[in-house]
Scaffold this motif. Sequence first.
Motif, short mmCIF file in Angstrom:
data_model
loop_
_atom_site.label_atom_id
_atom_site.label_comp_id
_atom_site.label_asym_id
_atom_site.label_seq_id
_atom_site.Cartn_x
_atom_site.Cartn_y
_atom_site.Cartn_z
N VAL A 368 0.85 -1.18 0.00
CA VAL A 368 0.00 0.00 0.00
C VAL A 368 0.89 1.24 0.00
CG1 VAL A 368 -1.80 1.29 1.21
CG2 VAL A 368 -1.78 -1.21 1.34
N LYS A 369 0.55 2.21 -0.84
CA LYS A 369 1.23 3.50 -0.84
C LYS A 369 0.21 4.61 -0.61
CE LYS A 369 5.03 2.22 -3.96
NZ LYS A 369 5.67 2.51 -5.27
N ILE A 370 0.57 5.56 0.24
CA ILE A 370 -0.26 6.74 0.50
C ILE A 370 0.47 7.94 -0.09
CG2 ILE A 370 -1.39 8.17 2.24
CD1 ILE A 370 -2.46 5.32 2.16
N ASN A 371 -0.10 8.52 -1.14
CA ASN A 371 0.56 9.62 -1.85
C ASN A 371 2.01 9.28 -2.18
OD1 ASN A 371 -1.79 11.12 -1.81
ND2 ASN A 371 -1.21 12.31 0.00
N GLY A 372 2.20 8.04 -2.62
CA GLY A 372 3.52 7.59 -3.06
C GLY A 372 4.40 7.03 -1.97
N LYS A 373 4.00 7.14 -0.69
CA LYS A 373 4.83 6.64 0.40
C LYS A 373 4.33 5.27 0.85
CE LYS A 373 5.72 11.31 2.16
NZ LYS A 373 5.58 12.24 3.33
N ASN A 406 -6.71 15.87 0.10
CA ASN A 406 -6.75 14.94 -1.03
C ASN A 406 -5.69 13.86 -0.83
OD1 ASN A 406 -8.80 16.39 -2.57
ND2 ASN A 406 -7.22 17.97 -2.82
N VAL A 407 -6.12 12.62 -0.89
CA VAL A 407 -5.24 11.47 -0.63
C VAL A 407 -5.39 10.45 -1.76
CG1 VAL A 407 -4.67 9.60 0.95
CG2 VAL A 407 -5.43 11.81 1.87
N ARG A 408 -4.25 9.98 -2.24
CA ARG A 408 -4.23 8.93 -3.26
C ARG A 408 -3.65 7.67 -2.62
NH1 ARG A 408 -3.46 8.31 -9.05
NH2 ARG A 408 -1.94 6.65 -9.52
N VAL A 409 -4.42 6.59 -2.68
CA VAL A 409 -4.00 5.31 -2.11
C VAL A 409 -3.80 4.31 -3.25
CG1 VAL A 409 -4.56 3.50 -0.45
CG2 VAL A 409 -5.38 5.83 -0.05
N GLU A 410 -2.59 3.80 -3.37
CA GLU A 410 -2.28 2.81 -4.41
C GLU A 410 -2.17 1.42 -3.77
OE1 GLU A 410 0.91 4.07 -7.19
OE2 GLU A 410 1.02 5.82 -5.84
N ILE A 411 -2.89 0.47 -4.33
CA ILE A 411 -2.89 -0.88 -3.80
C ILE A 411 -2.15 -1.82 -4.75
CG2 ILE A 411 -4.31 -2.80 -2.97
CD1 ILE A 411 -4.58 -0.19 -1.34
N GLU A 412 -1.17 -2.52 -4.22
CA GLU A 412 -0.47 -3.54 -4.99
C GLU A 412 -1.02 -4.90 -4.58
OE1 GLU A 412 3.66 -3.13 -4.18
OE2 GLU A 412 3.67 -0.97 -4.56
N SER A 413 -1.34 -5.75 -5.56
CA SER A 413 -1.91 -7.06 -5.26
C SER A 413 -0.98 -8.16 -5.70
CB SER A 413 -3.26 -7.21 -5.97
OG SER A 413 -3.10 -7.11 -7.38
N THR A 414 -1.22 -9.35 -5.17
CA THR A 414 -0.44 -10.52 -5.57
C THR A 414 -1.14 -11.25 -6.70
OG1 THR A 414 -1.55 -11.86 -3.89
CG2 THR A 414 0.53 -10.80 -3.27
#
Length: 414
Positions: A368-373, A406-414
């Motif tokens: 999981v990344k929050i605004n790229g972190k 404003n928040v961007r959440v990126e989800i990485e999946s398996t």
Amino acid sequence: MRVEINKHALDRVPISIIFDDSTVLVNLNYFFMRDRQAVDGTDYRWEDVPVVHPESFTREFAEFCLEHDVKGKFSVVPCPAAIGRVDHGLPLFSKAQQESWLAMCRELIMPNYDITPEMITHTFVVDLETLQPVDPNLWEQWGWNNLPTDEEERVTNYIALACEILHNVGLTPAGVTSPGGFGNPIDFYARCAENAVRRITGNPTPYLFKRVSSSGPVDCPVWYPKPERGEAMGEVIAATGDRTGSWTGYGEVDVDYYITSDLQGGRLPEVIDAGDPAVMISHWQGFYGIHNEDRRGFRAFQTIVRRLKERDPNGEKSQWRKCSEITNYAIAREMADIKVENQIITLDLPVQVPEFTLRLREITVAGVKINGKPLTPALTKAAFRDGTFYRDGDITLVAFTPEGRNVRVEIEST
């Protein structure tokens, strides 16, 4: 991928305790009982209760709460029983005595407790210029249990003065508490109180305490949300009655009402297991009792705290919170706008709170990344905290503190 905002921060049910009728040194109830008896003739045993709650007791209580991370709300009545303003000095005590108590409150109580006024006197409705009773028969809880809705400015100014007195002594309030039945109709009260607290403190999300739900579900209402400004009025509702000595100081004490010795029965396990805020209501008089060796409510509460810890030793299911933390999270959750596209979550958060928590389903999360972190994976529920994500079967919990609306959440999946 299905995404929702979790009901509670860190997926832990908030526990809290509300203290009513407390103030600087004096036992408000001595004067409350004495003056009320003159109005209605009821024998309130006012001569049996102490005039003073000593600083040493309050300090001992505060140190216990800090040691065990107990949190909640602590009233400070600004002009107790109309005997004097706490920012000008109560006539019963020296300036040094009062300054010592106030310093203790700022140092030891405020880290774990919100401060609120319990309106101005908790007895008579007073004139705002003289702070003298306008009518010996008009009391904040009898008469102003139904507020004069045609005098909104007067009611707002009344609440604002209560807040201002506390703000003057460094006890800036997070919200307001109703003395007794003060505050109907509640929608009118919520509007007046919101405007009054914000005028004095600038707080965009204050709260009120008035209602008790001692059986069934417990809500956390949000009044007058204004997403464009990030403002609203919260409300905390207590989940229990008071069986820690009550408002008299010599009332019933019943630990098992809150949580039984087998840790399964009582109102608190019922509420916690239902996933609702487990907020207790107590009165400062009952915690102290009728003399310094009594402490009936405090002794009972120490047992309650120990049993709650035994029931959830790793802190996986519940967590002590200030009332403002509970209401602010409810406001943030209600106002949030959430959009999901593929594995990108976009959040618009008019109100930002620590440990904001998302619940994800129908996806196996690898990162999981929050605004790229990137967030850190938590391997156990006990280790799940701010800045981490935790996988539990087909559910993933994500917790972070937003750094902006404003928040961007990126989800990485398996």
